[in-house]
Design an enzyme around this catalytic site. Structure first.
Site, PDB file in Angstrom:
ATOM      1  CG  HIS A 254      -1.746   1.252   1.359  1.00 34.59           C
ATOM      2  ND1 HIS A 254      -1.644   2.119   2.418  1.00 34.59           N
ATOM      3  CD2 HIS A 254      -2.696   1.776   0.539  1.00 34.59           C
ATOM      4  CE1 HIS A 254      -2.489   3.118   2.266  1.00 34.59           C
ATOM      5  NE2 HIS A 254      -3.143   2.927   1.132  1.00 34.59           N
ATOM      6  CB  SER A 255       0.960   4.236   0.341  1.00 33.45           C
ATOM      7  OG  SER A 255       1.421   5.565   0.255  1.00 33.45           O
ATOM      8  CG  LEU A 256       7.284   4.493   0.823  1.00 38.30           C
ATOM      9  CD1 LEU A 256       7.820   5.172  -0.435  1.00 38.30           C
ATOM     10  CD2 LEU A 256       7.821   5.182   2.063  1.00 38.30           C
ATOM     11  CB  SER A 258       3.025  -0.376  -3.856  1.00 35.98           C
ATOM     12  OG  SER A 258       3.049   1.030  -4.034  1.00 35.98           O
ATOM     13  CG  PHE A 407      -3.737  -2.417  -2.415  1.00 39.06           C
ATOM     14  CD1 PHE A 407      -4.287  -3.041  -3.515  1.00 39.06           C
ATOM     15  CD2 PHE A 407      -3.441  -3.196  -1.299  1.00 39.06           C
ATOM     16  CE1 PHE A 407      -4.538  -4.410  -3.519  1.00 39.06           C
ATOM     17  CE2 PHE A 407      -3.681  -4.556  -1.281  1.00 39.06           C
ATOM     18  CZ  PHE A 407      -4.232  -5.163  -2.403  1.00 39.06           C
TER      19      PHE A 407
END
Length: 613
Positions: A254-256, A258, A407
């Site tokens: 999720h976010s960073l 990923s 995500f």
């Protein structure tokens, strides 16, 4: 007591509940402790046996419980301050209701999870310790993700469950924030942090600075080491606790988180074809096509007049990258062109990357052939610099992920900022087959990937179906209104065109031959105009329908990469109001979880009961 196995968490009490109490303002019954419940039970049974009621008990907190009869039992709290005067607790204030047993109490007792595990997914969080608007940790958010997946398996994979083809997918959290901030960096930051707006500065230091930490070589190494070692450790522990596990592993970020996983995956080695995959790696940032010659490069810099000097000295592009300022000066090249040439070709040298020999990677994911500690790192420093990655040693994963789910991911933005303009359509992760970039349309942190693979074509991302089927009603209404307005516009233009033709047409008594010729000239023109108008007006609709055949490279095995969620009706009223919530919505999103389950089980030949439209 209940203890966490795969993550760090304080032990929690498991309580057998037989006696409860509830106050006027409480919306649920609260259980007494097991020891005091035993005292209450003994007193109750004694009263029932002897038929002697109005029994009075004192709880460990010096609160009074009175059993008036089997249907009326109350709990009095002492008046504050009574103990300071040495007096006994008084039976004052509104009493609580006391209840024996769970009859007529809506108790949500979890029925447990299927024992069979088909697939394992590691979930890596983004910046900060909190992962949603309720400031919950990654452990709690992944618990929600797991619960939603169990519910969807029962509703959308019912046939496969009844035939005992599937069990469940296990989601396990990977936490890197705590190890990063336990390095002592918080103490160093606190010394230089200003005292004003204390809470905002603490939030910045604890959350937003994680992005800057990842762009620092020192702390980037800590982060990638933590993520990879945690996933390897949990995987080994999982195999030890589930020796019959035969499934595959996927990873989600999720976010960073990923971006961290993306960087780790791009620097893995394929154990079967280490050399070949290594040759393919630099193609992520190299455009397809012929390599320009030295003469063409100099022409691009408007320095063509110096090509004859390099040709005389037998200097090609490779030799030029090794030249120093003094070498060029001795050739008689002025200062300005020297600086241009040196800067340009050194930049090109970095962007091309350097291939280096690497040790052999692990042959598989079995416990028997897990690589040694010295094999956990891949020396790809040249490649890292080439695509703008921080020059660190990326650890080796001891398994090959099946699919990578991102995500709300900023991967596209980071690659662009690093100087990468295009991803080679033939590029794929060395050890991972699939890649899905999932995002909410209002997510301010999310960016697309497909336009970097196919930069010359504009097309919409894949719309994720609603988990109950079809599109959301407000989206269908919006599309219907758009189609209707386009039809009205086309009809209006057609009517105006016919009116104009009738106005400019020659009078009726005119020669029939000339009228026929004029009509035959006008009709092709009007047909071409109509054809072009239809094309321009209806262009967005065919693009959306023809999106699947578009070739978006091999990053996801030839399938589409970008998948967008459908916003809720209330979210469509104000995009800015729901922007932050959109970035944190994935943990409880049934549509997101269903897409993950669908893609995972498709690799095993198991499909949804009814395909979603």
């Amino acid at each position: 007591m209940r203890y966490a196995v795969y993550w760090d968490e304080l032990a929690s009490e498991v309580r057998r509940c037989t006696w409860f109490y509830k106050g006027d303002k409480d919306n649920k019954y609260v259980p007494y402790s097991e020891s005091f419940s035993e005292v209450l039970e003994e007193t109750y049974m004694l009263a029932v046996t002897l038929d002697e009621w109005k029994k009075k008990l004192e709880s460990p907190n010096r609160e009074i419980i009175i059993l008036h009869n089997p249907k009326l039992m109350v709990h009095y709290q002492p008046v504050a301050g009574s103990d300071e005067w040495g007096s006994a607790p008084a039976e004052q204030g509104r009493p609580r209701t006391v209840k024996r047993g769970v009859e007529n109490i809506s108790v949500d007792i979890h029925c447990g999870e299927p024992l069979q595990i088909d697939h394992l997914v590691f979930v890596v969080h983004g910046i900060g310790p909190a992962c949603d608007l309720r400031f919950r940790s990654i452990v709690q958010c992944v618990n929600d993700f797991r619960s939603v997946s169990l519910n969807l398996l029962q509703t959308h994979f019912k046939k496969a469950q009844e035939n005992q083809q599937i069990g469940r997918v296990e989601f396990l959290p990977v936490n890197w924030h705590s190890p990063l901030h336990s390095t002592g960096v918080d103490v160093d930051l606190q010394r230089i942090t200003l005292p004003s707006i204390n809470r905002l500065r603490h939030f910045t230091n604890d959350t937003i600075l994680d992005v800057f930490f990842y762009n620092s070589p020192t702390y980037c190494q800590t982060i990638v080491d933590t993520v990879a070692s945690e996933m390897n450790r949990i995987y080994i522990l999982f195999l030890q606790r589930n020796p019959d596990f035969k499934g595959s592993v996927s990873i989600a970020g999720h976010s960073l988180g990923s971006l961290i996983l993306f960087d780790i995956l791009t620097n893995q080695k394929d154990s079967l074809g280490d050399t070949d995959s290594k040759k393919d790696l630099p193609s992520i940032f190299m455009d397809q096509g012929d390599t320009p010659t030295l003469e063409e490069e100099l022409k691009k810099l408007q320095l063509s007049e110096f090509f004859s000097i390099f040709e005389k000295e037998k200097i090609d592009k490779e030799a030029l990258t090794l030249c120093t300022d003094k070498d060029l000066q001795e050739m008689g090249i002025p200062l300005g062109p020297r600086k241009k040439i040196l800067n340009y070709f050194r930049t090109r040298k970095n962007s091309m990357g350097v291939n280096r020999p690497t040790p052999q990677s692990p042959a598989g994911a079995n416990m028997s052939n897990i690589p040694k500690e010295s094999e956990f790192y891949s020396s790809t420093d040249g490649l890292d610099v080439g695509i703008g990655q921080v020059p660190v040693k990326y650890p080796r994963l001891i398994y090959k992920p099946e699919i990578f789910f991102a995500f709300g991911s900023p991967i596209g933005m980071f690659l662009t900022v690093r100087g990468l303009k295009r991803i080679d359509p033939n590029y794929r992760f060395p050890t991972c087959k699939g890649f899905f970039n999932i995002y909410h349309p209002f997510d301010p942190v999310a960016y697309r990937i497909e336009p970097m693979v196919v930069p010359g074509v504009e097309f919409e991302p894949m719309l994720i179906p609603h988990h109950k089927g079809r599109k959301r009603m407000h989206l269908e209404l919006r599309e219907g209104l758009t189609r209707m307005s386009m039809d009205l516009k086309n009809n209006l233009l057609g009517s105006l065109r016919m009116a104009w033709k009738s106005f400019t047409r020659a009078p009726y008594p005119a020669l029939q031959a000339s009228e026929t010729a004029e009509e035959t000239e006008a009709e092709p023109e009007s047909n071409s105009e109509k054809h072009s108008d239809v094309n321009t007006e209806e262009n967005p609709v065919p693009v959306k329908e023809e999106a699947p055949p578009i070739h978006v490279g091999m990053l996801n095995g030839g399938q589409r990469i970008d998948y967008v969620l459908q916003e809720k009706p209330i979210e469509s009223f104000n995009e800015y109001l729901f922007a932050l919530q959109s970035h944190l919505c994935y943990w409880e999103s049934e549509d997101t979880v269903l897409l993950v389950l669908k893609e995972i089980y498709q690799t095993q030949g198991i499909f949804l009961d009814q395909p979603l439209q």
